[in-house]
Design a protein around this motif. Sequence first.
Motif, PDB file in Angstrom:
ATOM      1  N   UNK A 294       0.838  -1.203   0.000  1.00 20.35           N
ATOM      2  CA  UNK A 294       0.000   0.000   0.000  1.00 20.35           C
ATOM      3  C   UNK A 294       0.868   1.246   0.000  1.00 20.35           C
ATOM      4  N   UNK A 295       1.944   1.259   0.780  1.00 20.37           N
ATOM      5  CA  UNK A 295       2.813   2.423   0.893  1.00 20.37           C
ATOM      6  C   UNK A 295       3.664   2.614  -0.360  1.00 20.37           C
ATOM      7  N   UNK A 296       4.214   1.524  -0.902  1.00 20.23           N
ATOM      8  CA  UNK A 296       5.150   1.628  -2.018  1.00 20.23           C
ATOM      9  C   UNK A 296       4.474   1.889  -3.354  1.00 20.23           C
ATOM     10  N   UNK A 297       3.239   1.440  -3.520  1.00  9.80           N
ATOM     11  CA  UNK A 297       2.616   1.504  -4.838  1.00  9.80           C
ATOM     12  C   UNK A 297       1.402   2.417  -4.907  1.00  9.80           C
ATOM     13  N   UNK A 298       0.957   2.953  -3.801  1.00 12.45           N
ATOM     14  CA  UNK A 298      -0.080   3.972  -3.822  1.00 12.45           C
ATOM     15  C   UNK A 298      -1.323   3.553  -4.570  1.00 12.45           C
ATOM     16  N   UNK A 299      -1.656   4.329  -5.624  1.00 14.70           N
ATOM     17  CA  UNK A 299      -2.885   4.066  -6.370  1.00 14.70           C
ATOM     18  C   UNK A 299      -2.825   2.754  -7.144  1.00 14.70           C
ATOM     19  N   UNK A 300      -1.625   2.214  -7.347  1.00 15.82           N
ATOM     20  CA  UNK A 300      -1.482   0.939  -8.043  1.00 15.82           C
ATOM     21  C   UNK A 300      -1.486  -0.259  -7.082  1.00 15.82           C
ATOM     22  N   UNK A 301      -1.748   0.006  -5.805  1.00 12.52           N
ATOM     23  CA  UNK A 301      -1.672  -1.061  -4.805  1.00 12.52           C
ATOM     24  C   UNK A 301      -2.642  -2.199  -5.101  1.00 12.52           C
ATOM     25  N   UNK A 302      -3.832  -1.857  -5.631  1.00 12.87           N
ATOM     26  CA  UNK A 302      -4.811  -2.902  -5.932  1.00 12.87           C
ATOM     27  C   UNK A 302      -4.271  -3.905  -6.937  1.00 12.87           C
ATOM     28  N   UNK A 303      -3.596  -3.414  -7.967  1.00 12.43           N
ATOM     29  CA  UNK A 303      -3.047  -4.314  -8.977  1.00 12.43           C
ATOM     30  C   UNK A 303      -1.903  -5.156  -8.412  1.00 12.43           C
ATOM     31  N   UNK A 304      -1.058  -4.538  -7.602  1.00  8.91           N
ATOM     32  CA  UNK A 304       0.061  -5.286  -7.024  1.00  8.91           C
ATOM     33  C   UNK A 304      -0.458  -6.322  -6.029  1.00  8.91           C
ATOM     34  N   UNK A 305      -1.492  -5.969  -5.271  1.00 14.78           N
ATOM     35  CA  UNK A 305      -2.101  -6.945  -4.362  1.00 14.78           C
ATOM     36  C   UNK A 305      -2.662  -8.130  -5.141  1.00 14.78           C
ATOM     37  N   UNK A 306      -3.264  -7.854  -6.294  1.00 11.26           N
ATOM     38  CA  UNK A 306      -3.785  -8.952  -7.111  1.00 11.26           C
ATOM     39  C   UNK A 306      -2.644  -9.825  -7.631  1.00 11.26           C
ATOM     40  N   UNK A 307      -1.514  -9.204  -8.041  1.00  9.20           N
ATOM     41  CA  UNK A 307      -0.355  -9.992  -8.458  1.00  9.20           C
ATOM     42  C   UNK A 307       0.192 -10.822  -7.306  1.00  9.20           C
ATOM     43  N   UNK A 308       0.211 -10.210  -6.115  1.00 10.14           N
ATOM     44  CA  UNK A 308       0.698 -10.895  -4.914  1.00 10.14           C
ATOM     45  C   UNK A 308      -0.161 -12.127  -4.610  1.00 10.14           C
ATOM     46  N   UNK A 309      -1.463 -11.956  -4.603  1.00  5.84           N
ATOM     47  CA  UNK A 309      -2.340 -13.094  -4.311  1.00  5.84           C
ATOM     48  C   UNK A 309      -2.287 -14.126  -5.446  1.00  5.84           C
ATOM     49  N   UNK A 310      -2.081 -13.658  -6.678  1.00  3.20           N
ATOM     50  CA  UNK A 310      -1.916 -14.590  -7.787  1.00  3.20           C
ATOM     51  C   UNK A 310      -0.645 -15.406  -7.615  1.00  3.20           C
ATOM     52  N   UNK A 311       0.428 -14.758  -7.152  1.00  7.06           N
ATOM     53  CA  UNK A 311       1.665 -15.477  -6.866  1.00  7.06           C
ATOM     54  C   UNK A 311       1.472 -16.538  -5.800  1.00  7.06           C
ATOM     55  N   UNK A 312       0.681 -16.233  -4.792  1.00  5.61           N
ATOM     56  CA  UNK A 312       0.379 -17.217  -3.749  1.00  5.61           C
ATOM     57  C   UNK A 312      -0.247 -18.461  -4.368  1.00  5.61           C
ATOM     58  N   UNK A 313      -1.222 -18.234  -5.236  1.00  7.59           N
ATOM     59  CA  UNK A 313      -1.913 -19.367  -5.850  1.00  7.59           C
ATOM     60  C   UNK A 313      -1.030 -20.083  -6.867  1.00  7.59           C
ATOM     61  N   UNK A 314      -0.122 -19.337  -7.520  1.00  4.25           N
ATOM     62  CA  UNK A 314       0.807 -19.973  -8.447  1.00  4.25           C
ATOM     63  C   UNK A 314       1.739 -20.943  -7.738  1.00  4.25           C
ATOM     64  N   UNK A 315       2.246 -20.549  -6.570  1.00  4.08           N
ATOM     65  CA  UNK A 315       3.083 -21.452  -5.794  1.00  4.08           C
ATOM     66  C   UNK A 315       2.329 -22.691  -5.368  1.00  4.08           C
ATOM     67  N   UNK A 316       1.067 -22.502  -5.001  1.00  4.46           N
ATOM     68  CA  UNK A 316       0.239 -23.653  -4.635  1.00  4.46           C
ATOM     69  C   UNK A 316       0.031 -24.582  -5.819  1.00  4.46           C
ATOM     70  N   UNK A 317      -0.145 -24.014  -7.010  1.00  3.21           N
ATOM     71  CA  UNK A 317      -0.371 -24.830  -8.202  1.00  3.21           C
ATOM     72  C   UNK A 317       0.822 -25.726  -8.495  1.00  3.21           C
ATOM     73  N   UNK A 318       2.009 -25.154  -8.454  1.00  4.10           N
ATOM     74  CA  UNK A 318       3.216 -25.932  -8.747  1.00  4.10           C
ATOM     75  C   UNK A 318       3.403 -27.036  -7.711  1.00  4.10           C
ATOM     76  N   UNK A 319       3.217 -26.687  -6.435  1.00  2.00           N
ATOM     77  CA  UNK A 319       3.410 -27.674  -5.365  1.00  2.00           C
ATOM     78  C   UNK A 319       2.406 -28.811  -5.469  1.00  2.00           C
ATOM     79  N   UNK A 320       1.140 -28.463  -5.708  1.00  2.00           N
ATOM     80  CA  UNK A 320       0.103 -29.497  -5.779  1.00  2.00           C
ATOM     81  C   UNK A 320       0.306 -30.418  -6.971  1.00  2.00           C
ATOM     82  N   UNK A 321       0.637 -29.848  -8.125  1.00  2.00           N
ATOM     83  CA  UNK A 321       0.761 -30.652  -9.334  1.00  2.00           C
ATOM     84  C   UNK A 321       1.985 -31.556  -9.309  1.00  2.00           C
ATOM     85  N   UNK A 322       3.036 -31.142  -8.611  1.00  2.00           N
ATOM     86  CA  UNK A 322       4.292 -31.891  -8.642  1.00  2.00           C
ATOM     87  C   UNK A 322       4.479 -32.835  -7.456  1.00  2.00           C
ATOM     88  N   UNK A 323       3.656 -32.707  -6.415  1.00  2.00           N
ATOM     89  CA  UNK A 323       3.895 -33.443  -5.169  1.00  2.00           C
ATOM     90  C   UNK A 323       3.919 -34.954  -5.380  1.00  2.00           C
TER      91      UNK A 323
END
Length: 397
Positions: free
Chosen positions: A124-153
């Motif tokens: 929120x502090x670093x990206x200001x008005x773009x925080x919503x988009x960065x938060x969406x990328x952040x949460x997408x990254x969370x799910x991307x890590x889960x995808x790789x782990x689940x598919x490869x386990x």
Amino acid sequence: MTKQHRTQILVVLAVVGLALNLRPALAAIGPLLDLIEGATGMSSTQTSLLTTLPVLVMGVCALAGGRIRQWLGEQHGIGAGIALIAIACGVRYTATGSSGLLATAIVAGMGIALVQTLLPAFIKRCFGTQAGRILALYTTGIMGGAAVAAASAAGLAQAWDWPLALAIWAVPAALAVPLWYLAVALDRKAAPLPTSVQLHAAAFWRNGRAWQLMLFFGIGTGAYTLVLAWLPPFYISLGWQPAAAGFLLGGLTVTEVIAGLAVSALIGRFPDRRKPLLTVLAMLLAGLVCLIVAPLPLALVASLLLGLGIGALFPLSLIVTLDHVDNPARAGELASFVQGGGYIIASVMPLLAGILRDQFADLSQAWLVMAVGVVGLIALSWRFSPASYGRINADQR
């Protein structure tokens, strides 16, 4: 490209790198649950704790977000969190008994909690008005890590045995530590908040709207933790091979990533978040209905609908929460309150599913309970109009 732009890209990469490591410690468990139960003698209720405990710890630590920020500081708190994740995953190579696995689940939960508690305010502090988009990328990254782990386990367990399939996730977590410190060292906006200053924010625990946001986030995240822990065992019990069930969860989480990217790209078009919220909740409900009425013929349809619903709901829940507050420090405190109580609520779902599986040898009842919860979210989402955001300051019910 200017030096400032390069630095900002590095910060985004560091945020995504952190996000990618926030779920493998949980996501790799589901496809391996039957192997773990067979090797350790744990019941379904006990193995459900491997997901429940980290999520519970994430919630407890998030509630103490303000104190953690003042004690460790933002930069070092996030650095310590990703280091704890690396340690917990690495120790799983030798800690293969029930007590060792449960202990590493708690340590991983502490690390995840530190990152998740402190990073939203940083964004929120670093990206200001773009925080919503960065938060969406952040949460997408969370799910991307889960995808790789689940598919490869399952494949990793077949090649190397299940302890190494769990421990391998220490490597990317360890790599994320220097990337994080390099990024914040170069970015002036990443300068830490002064920890000696008390942030006299409103007591969110006395605020009706804050509780509504917490409940919304908690039930929605409960759908995520339930699917993450129990979708592969559910399909294995229906006759699928573990690798196929793992790929189903991996495909679902890839769909979550796509949904998260769509939120990042399109959220600016919806200042009133209720329409996208209702859309994704309808998808989530439809996916759960598929699991209840026809899990085998509608497996792929259910996976698609669940992935789209959960993948969009997670970032939308955080975005709606941060919409209520403009000040970055208070936004961080609100995010800590909402995520803290929300993760405690979400931790109940994997445990409940484990209990139901031990009692009935079936998970259909768990999907039904979750469907009822989603109906409640649909009703609650109507209350989140932009005109109502002021309640976070005024509503003391």
